[in-house]
Every structure is written in structure tokens, then in C-alpha cells.
Design an enzyme around this catalytic site. Structure first.
Site, PDB file in Angstrom:
ATOM      1  N   GLY A  17       5.848  -5.335  12.101  1.00 17.98           N
ATOM      2  CA  GLY A  17       4.532  -5.660  11.849  1.00 17.98           C
ATOM      3  C   GLY A  17       2.963  -4.809  11.846  1.00 17.98           C
ATOM      4  O   GLY A  17       2.921  -3.566  12.407  1.00 17.98           O
ATOM      5  N   ALA A  18       2.616  -5.450  10.438  1.00 20.84           N
ATOM      6  CA  ALA A  18       1.139  -4.337  10.745  1.00 20.84           C
ATOM      7  C   ALA A  18       0.061  -4.526  11.375  1.00 20.84           C
ATOM      8  O   ALA A  18      -0.432  -3.529  11.273  1.00 20.84           O
ATOM      9  CB  ALA A  18       0.829  -5.654   9.350  1.00 20.84           C
ATOM     10  N   ARG A  59       4.779   5.755   9.263  1.00 20.69           N
ATOM     11  CA  ARG A  59       5.172   4.433   8.623  1.00 20.69           C
ATOM     12  C   ARG A  59       4.386   5.249   7.535  1.00 20.69           C
ATOM     13  O   ARG A  59       3.378   4.209   7.534  1.00 20.69           O
ATOM     14  CB  ARG A  59       4.947   3.182   8.883  1.00 20.69           C
ATOM     15  CG  ARG A  59       6.395   2.323   8.297  1.00 20.69           C
ATOM     16  CD  ARG A  59       6.862   1.132   9.357  1.00 20.69           C
ATOM     17  NE  ARG A  59       7.657  -0.070   8.517  1.00 20.69           N
ATOM     18  CZ  ARG A  59       7.936  -0.898   8.120  1.00 20.69           C
ATOM     19  NH1 ARG A  59       7.392  -1.960   9.625  1.00 20.69           N
ATOM     20  NH2 ARG A  59       8.424  -1.619   7.147  1.00 20.69           N
ATOM     21  N   CYS A 125       9.742 -13.889   7.182  1.00 20.97           N
ATOM     22  CA  CYS A 125       9.035 -12.655   7.958  1.00 20.97           C
ATOM     23  C   CYS A 125       8.944 -12.631   9.928  1.00 20.97           C
ATOM     24  O   CYS A 125       9.397 -13.836  10.257  1.00 20.97           O
ATOM     25  CB  CYS A 125       8.560 -11.347   8.317  1.00 20.97           C
ATOM     26  SG  CYS A 125       9.055  -9.639   8.229  1.00 20.97           S
ATOM     27  N   ASP A 194       0.431  -7.305   4.729  1.00 22.04           N
ATOM     28  CA  ASP A 194       1.311  -5.737   5.378  1.00 22.04           C
ATOM     29  C   ASP A 194      -0.470  -5.243   4.442  1.00 22.04           C
ATOM     30  O   ASP A 194      -0.849  -4.052   5.099  1.00 22.04           O
ATOM     31  CB  ASP A 194       2.320  -5.594   4.541  1.00 22.04           C
ATOM     32  CG  ASP A 194       2.462  -3.858   5.042  1.00 22.04           C
ATOM     33  OD1 ASP A 194       2.673  -3.929   6.132  1.00 22.04           O
ATOM     34  OD2 ASP A 194       2.316  -2.743   4.938  1.00 22.04           O
ATOM     35  N   ASN A 204       3.963  -7.884   1.201  1.00 19.70           N
ATOM     36  CA  ASN A 204       3.961  -8.143   2.451  1.00 19.70           C
ATOM     37  C   ASN A 204       5.719  -8.491   1.888  1.00 19.70           C
ATOM     38  O   ASN A 204       6.284  -7.521   0.762  1.00 19.70           O
ATOM     39  CB  ASN A 204       3.956  -9.469   2.148  1.00 19.70           C
ATOM     40  CG  ASN A 204       3.743 -10.464   4.076  1.00 19.70           C
ATOM     41  OD1 ASN A 204       4.062  -9.441   4.789  1.00 19.70           O
ATOM     42  ND2 ASN A 204       4.984 -11.565   4.320  1.00 19.70           N
ATOM     43  N   LYS A 205       6.625  -8.539   3.355  1.00 22.27           N
ATOM     44  CA  LYS A 205       8.066  -8.523   3.147  1.00 22.27           C
ATOM     45  C   LYS A 205       8.779  -9.005   2.591  1.00 22.27           C
ATOM     46  O   LYS A 205       7.695  -9.930   1.477  1.00 22.27           O
ATOM     47  CB  LYS A 205       8.618  -9.519   4.404  1.00 22.27           C
ATOM     48  CG  LYS A 205       9.840  -9.266   5.045  1.00 22.27           C
ATOM     49  CD  LYS A 205      10.005  -8.476   5.080  1.00 22.27           C
ATOM     50  CE  LYS A 205       9.702  -6.780   5.771  1.00 22.27           C
ATOM     51  NZ  LYS A 205      10.163  -5.567   5.830  1.00 22.27           N
TER      52      LYS A 205
HETATM   53  C1  RUB Z   1       6.287  -6.708   8.490  1.00 21.91           C
HETATM   54  C2  RUB Z   1       5.916  -7.987   7.711  1.00 21.91           C
HETATM   55  C3  RUB Z   1       4.611  -8.721   8.217  1.00 21.91           C
HETATM   56  C4  RUB Z   1       3.020  -7.627   7.825  1.00 21.91           C
HETATM   57  C5  RUB Z   1       2.201  -9.054   9.019  1.00 21.91           C
HETATM   58  O1  RUB Z   1       6.976  -6.364   8.053  1.00 21.91           O
HETATM   59  O2  RUB Z   1       5.434  -8.101   6.695  1.00 21.91           O
HETATM   60  O3  RUB Z   1       4.273 -10.069   7.788  1.00 21.91           O
HETATM   61  O4  RUB Z   1       3.219  -7.115   8.337  1.00 21.91           O
HETATM   62  O5  RUB Z   1       2.329  -9.335  10.481  1.00 21.91           O
HETATM   63  P1  RUB Z   1       7.661  -4.806   9.538  1.00 21.91           P
HETATM   64  P2  RUB Z   1       1.258  -9.199  11.113  1.00 21.91           P
HETATM   65  O6  RUB Z   1       8.559  -6.192   9.880  1.00 21.91           O
HETATM   66  O7  RUB Z   1       8.727  -4.430   7.858  1.00 21.91           O
HETATM   67  O8  RUB Z   1       6.780  -4.486   9.362  1.00 21.91           O
HETATM   68  O9  RUB Z   1       0.533 -10.474  10.858  1.00 21.91           O
HETATM   69  O10 RUB Z   1       2.214  -9.128  12.561  1.00 21.91           O
HETATM   70  O11 RUB Z   1       0.210  -8.117  11.449  1.00 21.91           O
END
Ligand code: RUB
Length: 308
Positions: A17-18, A59, A125, A194, A204-205
Site C-alpha cells: 500500500g502506497a 519497490r 484493492c 499509488d 492505482n491497482k
Molecule cells: C495497493 C494499491 C492501493 C494504493 C493506495 O497496491 O494499489 O490502492 O497503494 O493505498 P499494492 P493507501 O497492494 O500492490 O501495494 O491508500 O493505503 O496508500
């Protein structure tokens, strides 16, 4: 966690998650600084560079990680000695992590106002920020239902439905290919980010862009929930966002398909600005067309003189 442990956990998606990877990167650099024992300025800067590289390589396409790491080391080269550098890194990391956590909360409060009693919501996601919006609305006593996609191949949707169910929210899990069919019932879509480019596109995902298209067709509102540190400064200068591709073992087992078949496993996709109703940030709700101005304001307009 130290730098190597953090980098390994980001690569194997234990930390994902970003937002989380950006905060983890900042925290690992703070730990690196706090446990540094030498006092030679040049050696410190060289070791810091290695630590930064280890984190960024964990990453490599993640803009949030890049922004978190760079925010943490900002100003270090101007410090006179190692002690000053250590304090600066620790305080930068704390400011970045605190601001990041506060942004998640604030976006939750702003976004929750878009949810009404009786609404049907879709998410994809596992985005802490999109979930902050949904949970905040629920804690305010609003009555609504959520559809969450499975999000193959990592199935982050399982994390999402578990979090929502634990909160007590009426939650339904759907497979990714059910998005268009279910969208007919949906009022609002909330997704995380992301990366956001200077021209307002969302990375994003994988599958997010099909939610956006289906939402557009069904006249559901499509909201992106994103802290502004997910805005990509490199895109101001024309750089494309590299879409991460992961190992094919995430999709097929060895020997499951003929060896001649190629497998393509892109992790993110791009949603053009025209499908986004608004980006909900800690600076308020904005149109995708406002991203350029926010980025330039945050970086300072001298940024162009440095590059061109
Ligand atoms: C996670 C993803 C999330 C964004 C935002 O992909 O696409 O929508 O990262 O996350 P992965 P957040 O599982 O491949 O990291 O809102 O938690 O920053």
C-alpha cells in the site's frame, strides 16, 4: 525494523500500500540514523546513499516511497556534522509520518461527507485512505453498503472486506470481473492512489481503470482518495510512470500452462483524468486539473530553473 528488513518486507509485500511503504521507508531511515555510530561526515553520507538505494530498489516504481525517502533526507547535505544530520533525519521522518497519518484522517473526514444514507459504494484493492473515508462515514452513523473487489492476484480485497466487516459495515466481496455488472447499483466509488501525474491521471491497482469506466457508464461518482505526496514530481518534466510488473508465479503455477504461453502481470493501471470526478486530498477536494498547480506550489516554481 532496520533498512534491510524494511526493504525485504516491502519487496515481499508484507508491507504494502502506497502510504504504508512511504511511512516504512521514512521510519527505516530514522532507525538507520539513530543507530549510526560513526562521526565522519563523508562516510555517513555514503552509507545514507546506500540505505536510500536499498529502500528505493525494494519497490522501484513506487512514487510514495521515493517522496517519503526524499522528504526524510531533505537538507542533510547542508548539515555541518553527523550529529546534526542524524537529528534532522529523525525529525524529518517524524514530520513525514505524522503528516501522512494526519492526512489519512483528514481525507477520511472530507470524503465521508460525500456518503449519504442508503448509498451503495464500491472500492478496490486495500487502500488505507479509501477505507478511512468509508469507516469515517460509518462511525458518523451513516447507513450504506460496500462492494469490494477481490483484486487478483494478491487478493488484497480479502484484507478490505475483513477490515470493513470488523467495523460492522454491510460488505460484499465480488470478483474483479463482476465490477461492471454490480456498478448499476453503485452511487460512489472510492479508490486509493499509488501515484497521481501532473496531468491528473491516476495510477492505482490493476483494474482500477475498469471501475472508472464502468462508473462513468453507470453515472456513479468516481473519487480518488490520495495524500498529495502521491503526486509525482517527475511527471511534471514529462517522465512516464513506470508500471510495476511482478513475477508470473503470482498468476500461474509452474507447469499449469504450456511453456510457449507468455504471461503478463502488470500491477497497476492508469485512469485518465476525464473519468475522475474529484481527488480527495488533505488539502481538500480538487479536480484532476488542479494537480499541476498544487505540485508546482509545493515544489516552488524555481524547480523549473533547476531542471531546464
Ligand atoms: C495497493 C494499491 C492501493 C494504493 C493506495 O497496491 O494499489 O490502492 O497503494 O493505498 P499494492 P493507501 O497492494 O500492490 O501495494 O491508500 O493505503 O496508500
Amino acid at each position: 525494523m532496520n533498512v534491510d528488513e524494511t526493504a525485504a518486507a516491502i519487496t515481499d509485500m508484507t508491507i504494502r500500500g502506497a502510504g504504508k511503504i512511504a511511512r516504512a521507508g521514512a521510519s527505516a531511515l530514522s532507525d538507520f540514523a539513530g543507530s549510526y555510530s560513526g562521526n565522519d561526515r563523508t562516510s555517513f553520507l555514503s552509507d545514507l546513499e546506500k540505505a536510500k538505494k536499498t529502500l528505493l530498489d525494494s519497490r522501484p516504481t513506487a512514487v510514495s516511497l521515493w517522496n517519503g525517502v526524499h522528504a526524510t533526507v531533505r537538507g542533510v547535505e547542508d548539515c555541518k556534522d553527523v550529529g546534526e544530520m542524524i537529528s534532522l533525519i529523525q525529525s524529518n521522518a517524524k514530520v513525514f509520518i505524522d503528516n501522512s497519518n494526519n492526512a489519512v484522517k483528514l481525507i477520511g473526514e472530507i470524503g465521508a461527507k460525500r456518503i449519504k444514507d442508503g448509498d451503495v459504494i464500491m472500492t478496490t484493492c486495500n487502500s488505507k485512505v479509501a477505507l478511512s473515508v468509508i469507516k469515517t462515514a460509518f462511525r458518523q452513523g451513516k447507513d450504506f453498503k460496500v462492494y469490494a473487489t477481490e483484486s487478483r492476484p494478491w487478493r488484497q480485497g480479502i484484507l478490505t472486506v475483513t477490515e470493513l466487516a470488523e467495523e460492522g459495515i454491510d460488505t460484499t466481496l465480488i470478483i474483479d470481473s463482476a465490477v461492471r455488472s454490480v456498478m448499476k447499483k453503485v452511487n460512489e466509488v472510492f479508490v486509493g492512489a499509488d501515484t497521481i501525474t501532473s496531468h491528473g491521471a491516476l495510477i492505482n491497482k490493476i483494474g482500477t481503470s475498469q471501475l472508472a469506466l464502468a462508473a462513468n457508464e453507470a453515472r456513479a461518482q468516481f473519487y480518488v482518495c490520495s495524500e498529495t505526496y502521491k503526486f509525482s514530481p517527475m511527471t511534471l518534466f514529462g517522465d512516464r510512470v513506470t508500471i510495476e510488473e511482478r513475477d508470473i508465479s503470482e498468476i500461474v503455477k509452474e507447469g499449469e500452462i504450456p511453456a510457449s504461453v507468455k504471461v503478463f502481470n502488470p500491477v497497476f493501471d492508469s485512469t485518465p483524468a476525464k473519468y475522475i470526478d474529484a481527488i480527495i486530498t488533505e488539502l481538500g477536494m480538487m479536480s484532476p486539473g488542479s494537480v499541476y498547480d498544487v505540485m508546482v506550489k509545493q515544489l516552488g516554481d524555481k524547480i523549473f530553473q533547476k531542471v531546464i
